[in-house]
Scaffold this motif. Structure first.
Motif, PDB file in Angstrom:
ATOM      1  N   PHE A  94       0.839  -1.201   0.000  1.00  7.21           N
ATOM      2  CA  PHE A  94       0.000   0.000   0.000  1.00  7.21           C
ATOM      3  C   PHE A  94       0.877   1.254   0.000  1.00  7.21           C
ATOM      4  CE2 PHE A  94      -2.250   3.326   2.450  1.00  7.21           C
ATOM      5  CZ  PHE A  94      -3.363   3.490   1.639  1.00  7.21           C
ATOM      6  N   GLY A  95       1.911   1.247   0.844  1.00  9.33           N
ATOM      7  CA  GLY A  95       2.830   2.378   0.871  1.00  9.33           C
ATOM      8  C   GLY A  95       3.547   2.548  -0.448  1.00  9.33           C
ATOM      9  N   PHE A  96       3.914   1.438  -1.081  1.00 10.06           N
ATOM     10  CA  PHE A  96       4.616   1.526  -2.361  1.00 10.06           C
ATOM     11  C   PHE A  96       3.704   2.124  -3.432  1.00 10.06           C
ATOM     12  CE2 PHE A  96       5.719   0.023  -6.560  1.00 10.06           C
ATOM     13  CZ  PHE A  96       7.068   0.348  -6.634  1.00 10.06           C
ATOM     14  N   TYR A  97       2.436   1.745  -3.427  1.00 10.83           N
ATOM     15  CA  TYR A  97       1.514   2.308  -4.418  1.00 10.83           C
ATOM     16  C   TYR A  97       1.524   3.828  -4.345  1.00 10.83           C
ATOM     17  CZ  TYR A  97      -2.742   3.871  -6.692  1.00 10.83           C
ATOM     18  OH  TYR A  97      -3.623   4.557  -7.497  1.00 10.83           O
ATOM     19  N   TRP A  98       1.443   4.372  -3.126  1.00  8.85           N
ATOM     20  CA  TRP A  98       1.361   5.826  -2.995  1.00  8.85           C
ATOM     21  C   TRP A  98       2.706   6.493  -3.226  1.00  8.85           C
ATOM     22  CZ3 TRP A  98      -2.712   8.459  -3.751  1.00  8.85           C
ATOM     23  CH2 TRP A  98      -3.963   7.882  -3.507  1.00  8.85           C
ATOM     24  N   LEU A  99       3.801   5.856  -2.821  1.00  5.01           N
ATOM     25  CA  LEU A  99       5.096   6.475  -3.125  1.00  5.01           C
ATOM     26  C   LEU A  99       5.322   6.491  -4.627  1.00  5.01           C
ATOM     27  CD1 LEU A  99       7.953   4.809  -4.006  1.00  5.01           C
ATOM     28  CD2 LEU A  99       7.497   3.649  -1.844  1.00  5.01           C
ATOM     29  N   HIS A 100       4.903   5.415  -5.303  1.00  8.74           N
ATOM     30  CA  HIS A 100       5.070   5.340  -6.749  1.00  8.74           C
ATOM     31  C   HIS A 100       4.203   6.394  -7.436  1.00  8.74           C
ATOM     32  CE1 HIS A 100       5.459   2.407 -10.415  1.00  8.74           C
ATOM     33  NE2 HIS A 100       6.077   3.561 -10.609  1.00  8.74           N
ATOM     34  N   ARG A 101       2.967   6.524  -7.005  1.00  5.45           N
ATOM     35  CA  ARG A 101       2.064   7.491  -7.628  1.00  5.45           C
ATOM     36  C   ARG A 101       2.556   8.919  -7.418  1.00  5.45           C
ATOM     37  NH1 ARG A 101      -4.580   7.314  -7.205  1.00  5.45           N
ATOM     38  NH2 ARG A 101      -4.974   9.183  -8.462  1.00  5.45           N
ATOM     39  N   LEU A 102       3.019   9.223  -6.207  1.00  2.02           N
ATOM     40  CA  LEU A 102       3.489  10.576  -5.924  1.00  2.02           C
ATOM     41  C   LEU A 102       4.826  10.863  -6.589  1.00  2.02           C
ATOM     42  CD1 LEU A 102       2.422  10.994  -2.197  1.00  2.02           C
ATOM     43  CD2 LEU A 102       1.363  11.963  -4.244  1.00  2.02           C
ATOM     44  N   HIS A 103       5.619   9.817  -6.851  1.00  2.00           N
ATOM     45  CA  HIS A 103       6.871  10.019  -7.590  1.00  2.00           C
ATOM     46  C   HIS A 103       6.598  10.402  -9.048  1.00  2.00           C
ATOM     47  CE1 HIS A 103       9.138   8.540  -4.190  1.00  2.00           C
ATOM     48  NE2 HIS A 103      10.271   8.662  -4.862  1.00  2.00           N
ATOM     49  N   HIS A 104       5.382  10.192  -9.508  1.00  2.00           N
ATOM     50  CA  HIS A 104       4.990  10.640 -10.838  1.00  2.00           C
ATOM     51  C   HIS A 104       4.316  12.008 -10.803  1.00  2.00           C
ATOM     52  CE1 HIS A 104       5.471   7.121 -13.676  1.00  2.00           C
ATOM     53  NE2 HIS A 104       5.768   6.570 -12.520  1.00  2.00           N
ATOM     54  N   ARG A 105       3.982  12.495  -9.628  1.00  2.00           N
ATOM     55  CA  ARG A 105       3.209  13.735  -9.514  1.00  2.00           C
ATOM     56  C   ARG A 105       4.036  14.915  -9.006  1.00  2.00           C
ATOM     57  NH1 ARG A 105      -1.479  13.185 -12.380  1.00  2.00           N
ATOM     58  NH2 ARG A 105      -2.551  11.236 -11.861  1.00  2.00           N
ATOM     59  N   LEU A 139      11.787   6.126   1.835  1.00  2.00           N
ATOM     60  CA  LEU A 139      11.738   5.870   3.278  1.00  2.00           C
ATOM     61  C   LEU A 139      10.530   6.499   3.972  1.00  2.00           C
ATOM     62  CD1 LEU A 139      12.937   4.748   5.872  1.00  2.00           C
ATOM     63  CD2 LEU A 139      14.437   6.764   5.982  1.00  2.00           C
ATOM     64  N   PRO A 140      10.173   7.762   3.691  1.00  2.00           N
ATOM     65  CA  PRO A 140       9.034   8.344   4.420  1.00  2.00           C
ATOM     66  C   PRO A 140       7.739   7.549   4.277  1.00  2.00           C
ATOM     67  CG  PRO A 140      10.252  10.060   3.269  1.00  2.00           C
ATOM     68  CD  PRO A 140      10.806   8.753   2.802  1.00  2.00           C
ATOM     69  N   PHE A 141       7.579   6.826   3.182  1.00  8.46           N
ATOM     70  CA  PHE A 141       6.347   6.072   2.964  1.00  8.46           C
ATOM     71  C   PHE A 141       6.321   4.764   3.757  1.00  8.46           C
ATOM     72  CE2 PHE A 141       6.976   8.825  -0.655  1.00  8.46           C
ATOM     73  CZ  PHE A 141       5.713   9.346  -0.880  1.00  8.46           C
ATOM     74  N   PHE A 142       7.470   4.355   4.268  1.00  7.70           N
ATOM     75  CA  PHE A 142       7.531   3.115   5.041  1.00  7.70           C
ATOM     76  C   PHE A 142       7.739   3.352   6.533  1.00  7.70           C
ATOM     77  CE2 PHE A 142       9.319   1.590   0.819  1.00  7.70           C
ATOM     78  CZ  PHE A 142       8.104   1.069   0.406  1.00  7.70           C
ATOM     79  N   VAL A 143       7.939   4.616   6.920  1.00  2.19           N
ATOM     80  CA  VAL A 143       8.102   4.941   8.337  1.00  2.19           C
ATOM     81  C   VAL A 143       6.902   4.488   9.174  1.00  2.19           C
ATOM     82  CG1 VAL A 143       8.124   6.909   9.932  1.00  2.19           C
ATOM     83  CG2 VAL A 143       9.808   6.776   8.106  1.00  2.19           C
ATOM     84  N   PRO A 144       5.657   4.577   8.663  1.00  2.00           N
ATOM     85  CA  PRO A 144       4.532   4.089   9.479  1.00  2.00           C
ATOM     86  C   PRO A 144       4.692   2.640   9.939  1.00  2.00           C
ATOM     87  CG  PRO A 144       3.698   5.398   7.665  1.00  2.00           C
ATOM     88  CD  PRO A 144       5.183   5.246   7.428  1.00  2.00           C
ATOM     89  N   LEU A 145       5.345   1.795   9.141  1.00  2.00           N
ATOM     90  CA  LEU A 145       5.577   0.414   9.567  1.00  2.00           C
ATOM     91  C   LEU A 145       6.484   0.380  10.794  1.00  2.00           C
ATOM     92  CD1 LEU A 145       6.131  -1.402   6.139  1.00  2.00           C
ATOM     93  CD2 LEU A 145       4.104  -1.461   7.587  1.00  2.00           C
ATOM     94  N   ALA A 146       7.511   1.220  10.791  1.00  2.00           N
ATOM     95  CA  ALA A 146       8.409   1.283  11.948  1.00  2.00           C
ATOM     96  C   ALA A 146       7.668   1.797  13.175  1.00  2.00           C
ATOM     97  CB  ALA A 146       9.604   2.173  11.628  1.00  2.00           C
ATOM     98  N   LEU A 147       6.799   2.804  12.982  1.00  2.00           N
ATOM     99  CA  LEU A 147       6.036   3.356  14.105  1.00  2.00           C
ATOM    100  C   LEU A 147       5.080   2.324  14.678  1.00  2.00           C
ATOM    101  CD1 LEU A 147       5.248   6.914  12.687  1.00  2.00           C
ATOM    102  CD2 LEU A 147       6.971   6.301  14.397  1.00  2.00           C
TER     103      LEU A 147
END
Length: 377
Positions: A94-105, A139-147
């Protein structure tokens, strides 16, 4: 022995095997007008996807570990390991989907991600090609997993599993994947994501699971009669991983001359030179695999010198691939120095260490001789 050595060797063999099959069936370009030579681009993809990229990947894991150690909650306390791993698997995707989408935006993020989309040929090597900085921007998109408290080991294992699936998703030999096409991202879906056609731009952002694209309205099926065109506009093709990574960032910073760099010589590599580049890249990656395999027993200074030398050889090989004959001098200088340093200065004289380095030294001398002969002609 480092457990990563064998998968890395397997990745190289899979990439080379696929390229050979595609070339035998004349499917490397798939009829598309392209500016890059398929084998040289594949080698550039490989050279952009190791060493420096791994360094930044290590920083990503270190950053994740720091957050996990200092800021994790007890949200997953008492959960069995399988449940934590399952949650991490789905949440990572789920995090990858949004990081990927925002990397295009977002402009800065696109300047990082554009490196992956520069490739004009869809094959496994494209799955290796990534920006050196991609791990830091992810990394910022995967920080929630660490939290949440997902352990570092689980994060690394889940990430590796997803990246393995994404490597497969760039396979140019596979048209359909059966029932997997209905639930997972497969080559049939991901090649559309790489399309530069208006019908395909900013579609199919998913990494492993297909549900996110369907849920958020970015899923796209092939359009009948529309042949996929790969690559991006506005950049001058290069086989040097340094320029692959710098050019989009320099353009984003406003240096418009970056679009005209590097200045590729008028005499591009000949067929024999292209074969040498492929051979050199294979030898170089063999040294990388050996270095990974022998990492634990080596003194720190020997490791640092070897890694630095391999990075310099990677950049020199990329510059030589662009047709810069003088880069062969740098290639030869580093190629000769590395086995001498490892054998004499650091007393690393076992055959597993020295033979690949000596083979690379012999290759660099052959490359230098070829460039000298061409320059004199």
């Amino acid at each position: 022995m480092n457990a990563l050595a064998l998968p890395l060797a397997g990745m190289l063999l899979a990439m080379l095997g696929e390229l050979w099959v595609l070339s035998r069936h004349q499917r490397l370009t798939a009829g598309n007008p392209v500016q890059t030579e398929p084998w040289l681009e594949a080698i550039a993809n490989l050279n952009s996807g190791h060493l420096v990229l791994w360094f930044f990947r290590g920083l990503e894991v270190a950053g994740y570990a720091w957050v996990w150690q200092h800021a994790r909650t007890s949200a997953l306390a008492g959960w069995p390991l399988w449940a934590v791993a399952l949650l991490a698997f789905v949440a990572w995707d789920f995090g990858f989907y949004w990081l990927h989408r925002l990397h295009h935006r977002i402009g800065l993020l696109w300047a990082v991600h554009a490196v992956h989309h520069q490739g004009e040929h869809f094959n496994l090597s494209l799955g290796i090609r990534n920006s050196w900085l991609s791990s830091l921007s992810s990394l910022p998109f995967f920080v929630p997993l660490a939290l949440l408290g997902v352990p570092v080991e689980v994060f690394v294992a889940v990430s590796s599993l997803h990246y393995t699936v994404q490597f497969y998703n760039h396979c140019g030999l596979v048209e359909r994947s059966g029932w997997l096409d209905r639930v997972m991202v497969t080559p049939a879906h991901h090649r559309i994501h790489h399309g530069a056609n208006p019908e395909y731009i900013d579609k199919n952002f998913g990494g492993t699971l297909l549900v996110w694209d369907k849920l958020f309205g970015t899923f796209q099926r092939p359009v009948p009669g529309v042949q996929i065109r790969y690559g991006i506009a506005g950049w001058r093709p290069s086989y040097n991983p340094l320029w692959l990574n710098l050019q989009p960032l320099l353009q984003w910073l406003g240096w418009h001359r970056a679009a005209q760099l590097p200045r590729t010589p008028a005499r591009p590599p000949q067929r024999r030179d292209r074969a040498l580049v492929v051979a050199g890249a294979v030898l170089l990656f063999a040294n990388v695999v050996v270095a990974v395999h022998r990492q634990a027993p080596w003194p720190d200074a020997a490791q640092a010198t070897l890694w630095a030398g391999l990075v310099l050889q990677t950049l020199a090989l990329g510059s030589w691939s662009d047709g810069h004959g003088r880069a062969a001098w740098s290639l030869a200088a580093v190629g000769i120095s590395l086995p001498l340093l490892q054998g004499l200065a650091f007393d690393q004289r076992d055959a597993l260490t020295l033979l690949p380095l000596l083979a690379m030294a012999a290759f660099s001398l052959l490359a230098l001789s070829t460039s000298w002969t061409r320059r004199a002609a």
